[in-house]
Write an enzyme that holds these catalytic residues in place. Structure first.
Site, mmCIF file in Angstrom:
data_model
loop_
_atom_site.group_PDB
_atom_site.id
_atom_site.type_symbol
_atom_site.label_atom_id
_atom_site.label_comp_id
_atom_site.label_asym_id
_atom_site.label_seq_id
_atom_site.Cartn_x
_atom_site.Cartn_y
_atom_site.Cartn_z
ATOM 1 N N GLU A 63 0.841 -1.205 0.000
ATOM 2 C CA GLU A 63 0.000 0.000 0.000
ATOM 3 C C GLU A 63 0.877 1.257 0.000
ATOM 4 O OE1 GLU A 63 -2.665 -0.047 3.301
ATOM 5 O OE2 GLU A 63 -3.935 1.554 2.502
ATOM 6 N N GLY A 83 -8.828 5.438 6.647
ATOM 7 C CA GLY A 83 -9.717 5.365 7.789
ATOM 8 C C GLY A 83 -9.163 4.453 8.873
ATOM 9 N N ALA A 84 -8.441 3.397 8.467
ATOM 10 C CA ALA A 84 -7.967 2.427 9.460
ATOM 11 C C ALA A 84 -6.449 2.307 9.534
ATOM 12 C CB ALA A 84 -8.574 1.051 9.168
ATOM 13 N N SER A 85 -5.723 2.772 8.510
ATOM 14 C CA SER A 85 -4.257 2.748 8.627
ATOM 15 C C SER A 85 -3.658 3.962 7.930
ATOM 16 C CB SER A 85 -3.679 1.455 8.042
ATOM 17 O OG SER A 85 -3.667 1.519 6.640
ATOM 18 N N THR A 86 -2.385 4.188 8.206
ATOM 19 C CA THR A 86 -1.696 5.310 7.568
ATOM 20 C C THR A 86 -0.305 4.859 7.138
ATOM 21 O OG1 THR A 86 -1.164 7.661 7.779
ATOM 22 C CG2 THR A 86 -0.769 6.328 9.729
ATOM 23 N N GLN A 87 0.157 5.370 5.990
ATOM 24 C CA GLN A 87 1.439 4.939 5.428
ATOM 25 C C GLN A 87 2.379 6.118 5.231
ATOM 26 O OE1 GLN A 87 -1.322 2.385 5.389
ATOM 27 N NE2 GLN A 87 -1.613 3.695 3.621
HETATM 28 N N1 LIG Z 1 -13.716 15.170 5.587
HETATM 29 C C1 LIG Z 1 -13.818 14.255 4.646
HETATM 30 N N2 LIG Z 1 -13.489 13.014 4.961
HETATM 31 C C2 LIG Z 1 -13.605 12.105 4.012
HETATM 32 C C3 LIG Z 1 -14.033 12.386 2.699
HETATM 33 N N3 LIG Z 1 -14.029 11.244 1.992
HETATM 34 C C4 LIG Z 1 -13.595 10.276 2.828
HETATM 35 N N4 LIG Z 1 -13.363 10.787 4.059
HETATM 36 C C5 LIG Z 1 -12.887 10.114 5.255
HETATM 37 O O1 LIG Z 1 -11.456 10.123 5.229
HETATM 38 C C6 LIG Z 1 -10.958 8.917 5.791
HETATM 39 C C7 LIG Z 1 -10.029 8.265 4.845
HETATM 40 O O2 LIG Z 1 -10.703 7.961 3.676
HETATM 41 P P1 LIG Z 1 -10.015 6.989 2.649
HETATM 42 O O3 LIG Z 1 -8.681 7.492 2.326
HETATM 43 O O4 LIG Z 1 -10.969 6.738 1.567
HETATM 44 O O5 LIG Z 1 -9.848 5.690 3.587
HETATM 45 P P2 LIG Z 1 -10.003 4.159 3.210
HETATM 46 O O6 LIG Z 1 -9.253 3.921 1.965
HETATM 47 O O7 LIG Z 1 -11.426 3.776 3.214
HETATM 48 O O8 LIG Z 1 -9.287 3.461 4.473
HETATM 49 P P3 LIG Z 1 -7.954 2.554 4.546
HETATM 50 O O9 LIG Z 1 -8.378 1.165 4.262
HETATM 51 O O10 LIG Z 1 -7.463 2.746 5.933
HETATM 52 O O11 LIG Z 1 -7.009 3.115 3.531
HETATM 53 C C8 LIG Z 1 -12.176 8.085 6.164
HETATM 54 O O12 LIG Z 1 -12.430 8.310 7.514
HETATM 55 C C9 LIG Z 1 -13.288 8.662 5.316
HETATM 56 O O13 LIG Z 1 -14.539 8.541 5.945
HETATM 57 C C10 LIG Z 1 -14.381 13.734 2.410
HETATM 58 O O14 LIG Z 1 -14.764 14.079 1.299
HETATM 59 N N5 LIG Z 1 -14.254 14.616 3.422
HETATM 60 CA CA LIG Z 2 -7.001 3.907 1.475
#
Ligand SMILES: Nc1nc2c(ncn2[C@@H]2O[C@H](COP(=O)(O)OP(=O)(O)OP(=O)(O)O)[C@@H](O)[C@H]2O)c(=O)[nH]1
Ligand SMILES: [Ca+2]
EC number: 3.6.1.5
Length: 490
Positions: free
Chosen positions: A169, A198-202
């Site tokens: 990732e 939402g659950a991890s950071t890289q």
């Molecule tokens: N403020 C805001 N938050 C958002 C938006 N879209 C997504 N998020 C939130 O930002 C966070 C990261 O979103 P993503 O990068 O899509 O995360 P993900 O790919 O589902 O999660 P991982 O599996 O950990 O990578 C999540 O908590 C989402 O709910 C947006 O338009 N505005």
């Molecule tokens: Ca992601």
């Protein structure tokens, strides 16, 4: 009357003239045809990003005849799947596959029909599914099986659904950023990648070969376009923005009280939360407090300094067994170069207007946002989802803390971070790098470049035609003059 001395003279002149004109016409036609853009033929690839919070479908497109050129692959279409991420369907796995249908239908319409069968389709799942696998392998398999069933039934060339590793990732996010900004062919000065999910950071960046020796699990090496890259990468599971909020809530509800006064939420904000929604995550290792009832009232007090203390407690800065660490005993060499920070880094920092200011000013802006009453925030941003609005004080404080105390960015190096969503029209994220890798679209060695660029070739051809034409004109003229003067003598 006497006949001319050489009866073939005139015929030879005419023959050369015709031959010359044919040659010139052929040359000019070739040059013109070469310069006319051919009708572009495109190929396509599809990647599903099954994130913890949602699934997104990316369609990429590239010119069929230039597969191995850098910067050629572009994002053609994006579709956000309605509803939560696939890991949230663990109690009704069939729904996981079903949730993808609308976006798959869009993909069918966005790729020309004659290309369907040769368009590879991949699904990569990230931290949400990693957590579900830790919790319950069987439910995890059922969810993957459900999406697999739906993807197999598409007209595309389905290549598999799997949970990608944190290293993949991070590393493919880095490949995407550097491919899109066309840095891979130059061989130096690459950009690091910061991804907050939402659950991890890289965190991923190129470093010197000797810096990668300390921790093999944090090292990825690539040979791309003839250059070797030694990447440092780490994925912090549970440090994505949603799971880290659970860590903060769990840490503040240890006493099991019925009300939590939280400095990371605005004054006047109040909602009821169940204890199980916080404590059921595998990221939370402490037990639900014995004294706790069903739920608690989550109330904001809006204080940025106190919020920083809450955030500090979810980091562990002791126990580093390496020469340098970020946090939680994880190795990290000194930061190098520029960084691109995307996904939630961008959403949060862009909303809070913290993308182009100094670290100190950003801290001040953050403090102002956190201390603004909830009613005023809601009035000010009536069109922003309330859940996002409520969490910006916490998320912004977390991001500033993670980047500075976690990864060691300072006031001086802060400007090396660019908060980005897209690069040249394509989203920053791991999906493009993942596809480029699986389709072998980035060669290890630099492709041979033609001795002359296309435009140079066309110019040379036209120039030669013109020269030939002039020579022909001159020689015809002199032949004609000689011919007619002979006749006059006769
Ligand atoms: N403020 C805001 N938050 C958002 C938006 N879209 C997504 N998020 C939130 O930002 C966070 C990261 O979103 P993503 O990068 O899509 O995360 P993900 O790919 O589902 O999660 P991982 O599996 O950990 O990578 C999540 O908590 C989402 O709910 C947006 O338009 N505005
Ligand atoms: Ca992601």
């Amino acid at each position: 009357k006497e006949k001319p001395k050489n009866p073939w003279h005139k015929a030879v002149v005419i023959f050369i003239a015709v031959l010359g004109i044919i040659a010139i016409v052929a040359l000019v036609t070739t040059a013109v045809l070469q310069n006319k853009p051919l009708q572009q033929k495109f190929k396509y690839g599809i990647v599903l990003d099954a994130g913890s919070s949602h699934t997104a479908v990316y369609i990429y497109e590239w010119p069929a005849e230039k597969e191995n050129d850098t910067g050629r692959v572009k994002q053609k279409h994006f579709c956000q799947v309605k509803g939560p991420g696939i890991s949230s369907y663990s109690l009704s796995p069939e729904q996981a596959g079903h949730s993808l249908r609308l976006c798959i239908q869009e993909a069918v319409l966005n790729v020309p029909r004659r290309r369907h069968h040769e368009t590879p389709l991949y699904l990569g799942a990230t931290a949400g599914m990693r957590l579900l696998r830790m919790e319950n392998q069987s439910l995890c398999d059922q969810v993957l099986g459900s999406v697999e069933k739906v993807l197999q039934s598409t007209p595309f060339d389905y290549q598999g659904a799997r949970i990608i590793s944190g290293q993949e990732e991070g590393a493919f996010g880095w490949v995407t950023v550097n491919y899109l900004s066309d840095r891979l062919k130059q061989g130096s000065g690459t950009t690091g990648a910061l991804d907050l999910g939402g659950a991890s950071t890289q965190i991923t960046f190129a470093t010197n070969q000797d810096e990668t020796g300390e921790s093999a699990e944090n090292t990825v090496t690539f040979r791309l376009y003839g250059n070797d890259y030694f990447l440092y990468t780490h994925s912090f599971l549970c440090y994505g923005k949603d799971q880290v909020l659970k860590l903060a809530l769990a840490q503040q509800t240890q006493a099991g009280a019925s009300t939590l006064l939280d400095p990371c939420f605005n004054q006047g904000y109040s909602t009821n939360l169940s204890y199980s929604s916080v404590y059921s995550s595998p990221c939370i290792t402490t037990q639900k407090p014995l004294a706790a009832g069903e739920g608690f009232t989550h109330r904001g007090t809006g204080n940025a300094l106190q919020c920083q203390e809450v955030v500090r407690r979810i980091f562990n800065f002791s126990g580093c067994t390496f020469s340098h660490c970020s946090f939680n005993g994880v190795y990290q060499p000194p930061l190098q170069g520029q960084f691109g920070a995307f996904s939630a880094y961008y959403f949060v920092m862009n909303f809070l207007n913290l993308t182009s200011d100094t670290l100190e000013n950003n801290m001040e802006k953050m403090a102002r946002y956190c201390s603004t009453p909830w009613t005023q925030i809601k009035q000010q941003f009536p069109n922003v989802k309330e859940k996002y609005l409520a969490e910006y004080c916490f998320s912004g404080t977390y991001i500033l803390f993670l980047l500075t105390h976690g990864y060691n960015f300072t006031s001086d190096t802060w400007s090396n971070i660019k908060f980005i969503k897209k690069i040249s029209g394509s989203d920053a994220g791991w999906t493009l790098g993942y596809m480029l890798n699986l389709t072998n679209m980035i060669p290890a060695e630099a492709p041979d470049t033609p001795p002359l660029p296309h435009a140079g070739y066309v110019t040379l051809l036209l120039f030669t035609s013109l020269l030939l034409f002039l020579i022909l004109l001159c020689s015809l003229r002199s032949l004609w003059v000689r011919c007619t003067s002979q006749r006059q003598i006769i």
